[in-house]
Design a protein around this motif. Structure first.
Motif, PDB file in Angstrom:
ATOM      1  N   LEU A   1     104.054 -46.565  70.902  1.00  6.98           N
ATOM      2  CA  LEU A   1     105.683 -46.370  70.356  1.00  6.98           C
ATOM      3  C   LEU A   1     106.598 -45.734  71.325  1.00  6.98           C
ATOM      4  CD1 LEU A   1     107.261 -46.579  67.361  1.00  6.98           C
ATOM      5  CD2 LEU A   1     106.777 -43.698  67.483  1.00  6.98           C
ATOM      6  N   LEU A   2     106.426 -44.751  72.058  1.00 11.53           N
ATOM      7  CA  LEU A   2     107.559 -44.239  72.966  1.00 11.53           C
ATOM      8  C   LEU A   2     107.649 -45.792  73.996  1.00 11.53           C
ATOM      9  CD1 LEU A   2     106.440 -40.817  73.760  1.00 11.53           C
ATOM     10  CD2 LEU A   2     107.840 -41.597  72.129  1.00 11.53           C
ATOM     11  N   GLY A   3     106.830 -46.166  74.383  1.00 16.88           N
ATOM     12  CA  GLY A   3     107.059 -47.312  75.419  1.00 16.88           C
ATOM     13  C   GLY A   3     107.884 -48.432  74.760  1.00 16.88           C
ATOM     14  N   SER A   4     107.463 -48.777  73.482  1.00 15.77           N
ATOM     15  CA  SER A   4     108.015 -49.935  72.685  1.00 15.77           C
ATOM     16  C   SER A   4     109.662 -49.516  72.598  1.00 15.77           C
ATOM     17  CB  SER A   4     107.249 -50.277  71.486  1.00 15.77           C
ATOM     18  OG  SER A   4     107.726 -49.011  70.447  1.00 15.77           O
ATOM     19  N   PHE A   5     110.048 -48.508  72.437  1.00 16.06           N
ATOM     20  CA  PHE A   5     111.502 -48.164  72.307  1.00 16.06           C
ATOM     21  C   PHE A   5     112.085 -48.435  73.987  1.00 16.06           C
ATOM     22  CE2 PHE A   5     110.868 -46.196  68.395  1.00 16.06           C
ATOM     23  CZ  PHE A   5     112.091 -46.111  67.844  1.00 16.06           C
ATOM     24  N   LEU A   6     111.575 -48.326  74.984  1.00 16.09           N
ATOM     25  CA  LEU A   6     112.011 -48.580  76.163  1.00 16.09           C
ATOM     26  C   LEU A   6     112.136 -50.052  76.539  1.00 16.09           C
ATOM     27  CD1 LEU A   6     109.889 -46.038  78.473  1.00 16.09           C
ATOM     28  CD2 LEU A   6     112.061 -45.831  77.746  1.00 16.09           C
ATOM     29  N   SER A   7     111.499 -50.957  75.936  1.00 16.41           N
ATOM     30  CA  SER A   7     111.404 -52.321  76.086  1.00 16.41           C
ATOM     31  C   SER A   7     112.392 -53.167  75.220  1.00 16.41           C
ATOM     32  CB  SER A   7     109.881 -52.960  75.896  1.00 16.41           C
ATOM     33  OG  SER A   7     109.966 -54.444  75.988  1.00 16.41           O
ATOM     34  N   PRO A   8     113.145 -53.737  75.696  1.00 12.40           N
ATOM     35  CA  PRO A   8     114.203 -54.800  74.915  1.00 12.40           C
ATOM     36  C   PRO A   8     113.341 -55.921  74.291  1.00 12.40           C
ATOM     37  CG  PRO A   8     114.541 -55.270  77.303  1.00 12.40           C
ATOM     38  CD  PRO A   8     113.595 -54.083  77.090  1.00 12.40           C
ATOM     39  N   ALA A   9     112.177 -55.956  74.460  1.00  8.37           N
ATOM     40  CA  ALA A   9     111.329 -57.046  73.522  1.00  8.37           C
ATOM     41  C   ALA A   9     110.944 -56.520  72.452  1.00  8.37           C
ATOM     42  CB  ALA A   9     110.135 -57.737  74.513  1.00  8.37           C
ATOM     43  N   THR A  10     110.563 -55.329  72.164  1.00 14.19           N
ATOM     44  CA  THR A  10     110.324 -54.543  70.864  1.00 14.19           C
ATOM     45  C   THR A  10     111.301 -53.597  70.453  1.00 14.19           C
ATOM     46  OG1 THR A  10     108.794 -53.219  72.414  1.00 14.19           O
ATOM     47  CG2 THR A  10     107.745 -54.789  71.329  1.00 14.19           C
ATOM     48  N   ASN A  11     112.258 -53.470  71.054  1.00 14.82           N
ATOM     49  CA  ASN A  11     113.249 -52.370  70.812  1.00 14.82           C
ATOM     50  C   ASN A  11     114.835 -53.349  70.646  1.00 14.82           C
ATOM     51  OD1 ASN A  11     115.443 -50.853  70.001  1.00 14.82           O
ATOM     52  ND2 ASN A  11     114.753 -49.203  71.614  1.00 14.82           N
ATOM     53  N   GLN A  12     114.952 -53.905  69.316  1.00 16.73           N
ATOM     54  CA  GLN A  12     116.278 -54.872  69.235  1.00 16.73           C
ATOM     55  C   GLN A  12     117.303 -54.008  68.279  1.00 16.73           C
ATOM     56  OE1 GLN A  12     114.577 -58.419  67.693  1.00 16.73           O
ATOM     57  NE2 GLN A  12     113.151 -58.504  69.376  1.00 16.73           N
ATOM     58  N   ARG A  13     116.934 -52.608  68.307  1.00 14.64           N
ATOM     59  CA  ARG A  13     117.946 -52.170  67.397  1.00 14.64           C
ATOM     60  C   ARG A  13     119.257 -52.197  67.933  1.00 14.64           C
ATOM     61  NH1 ARG A  13     114.626 -48.099  64.700  1.00 14.64           N
ATOM     62  NH2 ARG A  13     116.364 -46.876  64.160  1.00 14.64           N
ATOM     63  N   THR A  14     120.451 -51.817  67.121  1.00 18.93           N
ATOM     64  CA  THR A  14     121.703 -51.701  67.271  1.00 18.93           C
ATOM     65  C   THR A  14     122.420 -50.367  67.022  1.00 18.93           C
ATOM     66  OG1 THR A  14     122.274 -52.479  65.017  1.00 18.93           O
ATOM     67  CG2 THR A  14     122.194 -54.168  66.836  1.00 18.93           C
ATOM     68  N   ASP A  15     121.652 -49.250  66.803  1.00 14.33           N
ATOM     69  CA  ASP A  15     122.172 -47.985  66.610  1.00 14.33           C
ATOM     70  C   ASP A  15     121.865 -47.133  67.842  1.00 14.33           C
ATOM     71  OD1 ASP A  15     119.396 -47.425  66.929  1.00 14.33           O
ATOM     72  OD2 ASP A  15     119.259 -46.515  64.934  1.00 14.33           O
ATOM     73  N   ARG A  16     121.754 -45.919  67.804  1.00 15.86           N
ATOM     74  CA  ARG A  16     122.064 -45.092  69.330  1.00 15.86           C
ATOM     75  C   ARG A  16     120.553 -45.119  69.895  1.00 15.86           C
ATOM     76  NH1 ARG A  16     121.361 -39.256  68.246  1.00 15.86           N
ATOM     77  NH2 ARG A  16     120.425 -39.009  66.217  1.00 15.86           N
ATOM     78  N   TYR A  17     119.587 -45.714  69.275  1.00 16.18           N
ATOM     79  CA  TYR A  17     118.264 -45.793  69.742  1.00 16.18           C
ATOM     80  C   TYR A  17     118.111 -47.088  70.518  1.00 16.18           C
ATOM     81  CZ  TYR A  17     117.359 -41.327  68.064  1.00 16.18           C
ATOM     82  OH  TYR A  17     117.634 -39.839  67.507  1.00 16.18           O
TER      83      TYR A  17
ATOM     84  N   GLY B   1     119.794 -50.963  72.262  1.00 14.69           N
ATOM     85  CA  GLY B   1     120.759 -51.688  73.317  1.00 14.69           C
ATOM     86  C   GLY B   1     120.623 -51.403  74.599  1.00 14.69           C
ATOM     87  N   SER B   2     121.372 -50.475  74.989  1.00 17.49           N
ATOM     88  CA  SER B   2     121.629 -49.828  76.624  1.00 17.49           C
ATOM     89  C   SER B   2     120.402 -49.370  76.852  1.00 17.49           C
ATOM     90  CB  SER B   2     122.800 -49.172  76.814  1.00 17.49           C
ATOM     91  OG  SER B   2     122.428 -47.787  76.218  1.00 17.49           O
ATOM     92  N   GLU B   3     120.119 -49.303  78.358  1.00 20.55           N
ATOM     93  CA  GLU B   3     119.235 -48.523  78.937  1.00 20.55           C
ATOM     94  C   GLU B   3     118.969 -47.064  78.454  1.00 20.55           C
ATOM     95  OE1 GLU B   3     117.015 -47.124  83.322  1.00 20.55           O
ATOM     96  OE2 GLU B   3     118.572 -48.668  83.162  1.00 20.55           O
ATOM     97  N   GLU B   4     120.198 -46.360  78.437  1.00 14.72           N
ATOM     98  CA  GLU B   4     120.281 -44.953  78.027  1.00 14.72           C
ATOM     99  C   GLU B   4     119.826 -44.910  76.462  1.00 14.72           C
ATOM    100  OE1 GLU B   4     123.988 -41.669  77.590  1.00 14.72           O
ATOM    101  OE2 GLU B   4     124.464 -43.804  77.818  1.00 14.72           O
TER     102      GLU B   4
END
Length: 382
Positions: free
Chosen positions: A181-197, A199-202
Motif C-alpha cells: 500500500l505505502l509503495g503503491s501511493f509512491l508509484s504513478p502506475a498505481t496512484n492516479q489520484r487527482t487529490d492531495r495524495y 499527481g506530484s511526487e510531493e
C-alpha cells in the motif's frame, strides 16, 4: 580474516542510542509461520534465534500487517491486537540479551492483499488491480480509498508501531516498496489520484510522511523509524523510477527516519528478481547509488548479495552504507560466522532459483522452505 572485511566490520550508528556492531543485517523475508491469529510462534522464535546468533548486527521481522482487513497469507504475522504484541516479547527480549536488535516491519498489503481471507475488497490508491494476486485469488476485488480510509490507515500504522514499542522493539520499518500500500501511493502506475495524495511526487509521498508523523506523535523519540523504499517497480515509464525520488528521499530524511533500505519490483514484475541476472544486479546497484547520493541517512539494500566478499566490495565502493541479506542467510543462518571463522567452504550457498518465494503461493506447502538448508529443506512432492 578481519582485515579482509574491514568495511563490513565497521560499526554503524542509526541513532545516538543505537549503534550496530557491523554493517550486515537480515533483510525482511516472510517465512509465514504465525498462528491462525497472526501471533508470533515458537517456530518463528527458533528461526530468529538462529539468525540472531549467526553474526549479523540486526534483523527485521517481516510483514506484520497493521490491519485485520489486510492479509496475504493465512500464516502471516499481525500486529494490531495486544495479544499479537505480547507474543513478540520473547524475541525482542532475546534480541536485547544478545545485543542484536530486531526491527519490526509494519505492512499493509493494499492491492496485493487477498480478498478470500478477509471477505473484503482490498484497498488501493486508484483501483488498479494486481494481476498476479487477481489470478491467485478467485474472490479478488479492489476499491479506491477515500480520505477517511487514508486517515484510518495512518492510525493503524501508528497503533501498530506503538504496540511494537510497548513489546520492546527499538525500531520499526515501514514497508513502502514492492507494490504494497505505502509503495503503491509512491508509484504513478498505481496512484492516479487527482487529490492531495496523487499527481506530484510531493503528493504521492504524502501518505508515507503522514504515517511517520503519526508514529512520532504516538511514540515520541523512543522508537526509531526506518523505511523499506521502493525505488523502481520495473513497469517502465508509466511506473516509479529511482530518478523520480529525490524529493521523497530528502523529505524522509527531514522527517527523521533513521535509515533507508532500497528495493525494486512489485507483484507484477517480481519474477525479474527470482533468479540472478548480472544486468538486474547492476541496475539495482545503480538505483541504490542514486538514492544514496541524495540521502543524509544510511542507505542499504538486499538483493543478489551472496556473502561477505560481495558485501565488502559494495561497501568499499560506496554503493551503500549497510548490507542486507535474506535468501543467503535463509540458506545458511550461520553464513557470517562461518566466513569470519575461515569456514566459508562449509556454507550452504543459496541457489538463487526463487523457489522460496514461490512456496508462498503454493497451496501444497504449509510454509517457506529452502533448497539447501537442512533445517527446513523443501520436501519432495510426489
Amino acid at each position: 580474516m578481519n582485515d579482509a572485511y574491514r568495511h563490513v566490520l565497521e560499526p554503524l550508528s542509526l541513532s545516538p542510542h543505537l549503534k550496530l556492531k557491523n554493517r550486515l543485517f537480515f533483510a525482511p523475508m516472510g517465512i509465514d509461520l504465525a498462528d491462525e491469529n497472526g501471533c508470533f510462534t515458537p517456530a518463528m522464535l527458533d528461526f530468529y534465534k538462529s539468525i540472531l546468533a549467526g553474526g549479523c548486527s540486526m534483523a527485521f521481522l517481516s510483514n506484520a500487517t497493521v490491519s485485520a482487513q489486510s492479509r496475504l497469507q493465512s500464516a502471516g504475522l499481525g500486529l494490531y491486537a495486544p495479544e499479537q504484541a505480547s507474543a513478540l516479547k520473547p524475541l525482542l527480549a532475546w534480541s536485547e540479551q544478545v545485543g542484536v536488535p530486531v526491527g519490526v516491519q509494519l505492512q499493509h498489503y493494499g492491492g496485493q492483499g487477498t480478498t478470500t481471507l478477509t471477505d473484503a475488497p482490498v484497498m488501493t490508491p486508484s483501483g488498479v488491480p494486481c494481476p498476479r494476486v487477481s489470478q491467485l485469488d478467485p474472490n479478488y476485488r479492489v476499491r479506491i480509498m477515500d480520505e477517511a480510509d487514508i486517515a484510518e490507515v495512518v492510525e493503524q500504522f501508528a497503533h501498530s508501531a506503538w504496540l511494537a514499542w510497548g513489546a520492546g522493539a527499538r525500531l520499526v520499518q515501514l514497508q513502502a516498496s514492492n507494490g504494497y500500500l505505502l509503495g503503491s501511493f509512491l508509484s504513478p502506475a498505481t496512484n492516479q489520484r487527482t487529490d492531495r495524495y496523487g499527481g506530484s511526487e510531493e503528493n504521492r509521498a504524502r501518505l508515507l510522511l503522514e504515517v511517520i508523523e503519526a508514529i512520532q506523535r504516538r511514540t515520541g523519540p523512543h522508537l526509531l523509524i526506518t523505511v523499506r523504499l521502493g525505488i523502481d517497480d520495473r513497469l517502465g515509464e508509466k511506473g516509479l523510477q529511482f530518478s523520480q525520488l529525490k524529493e521523497t528521499v530528502q523529505a524522509l530524511c527531514r522527517a527523521g527516519v533513521s535509515a533507508l533500505e532500497c528495493s525494486m519490483c512489485v507483484g507484477a514484475t517480481f519474477n525479474q528478481f527470482l533468479t540472478y541476472s548480472p544486468a538486474m544486479d547492476e541496475y539495482l546497484q545503480a538505483g541504490v547509488r542514486a538514492i544514496k547520493s541524495v540521502s543524509t541517512v544510511a542507505v542499504g539494500y538486499a538483493g543478489f548479495i551472496d556473502g561477505l566478499d560481495k558485501a565488502e566490495r559494495l561497501l568499499a565502493e560506496g554503493v551503500c552504507d549497510w548490507i542486507g541479506m535474506s535468501r543467503a542467510l535463509f540458506a545458511d543462518n550461520d553464513l557470517i560466522n562461518k566466513t569470519f571463522e575461515g569456514r566459508a567452504h562449509q556454507i550452504n550457498r543459496c541457489l538463487w532459483d526463487g523457489q522460496c518465494f514461490k512456496d508462498k503461493s503454493n497451496p501444497r506447502f504449509d510454509r517457506v522452505y529452502c533448497c539447501v538448508n537442512p533445517n527446513y529443506l523443501r520436501p519432495a512432492l510426489v
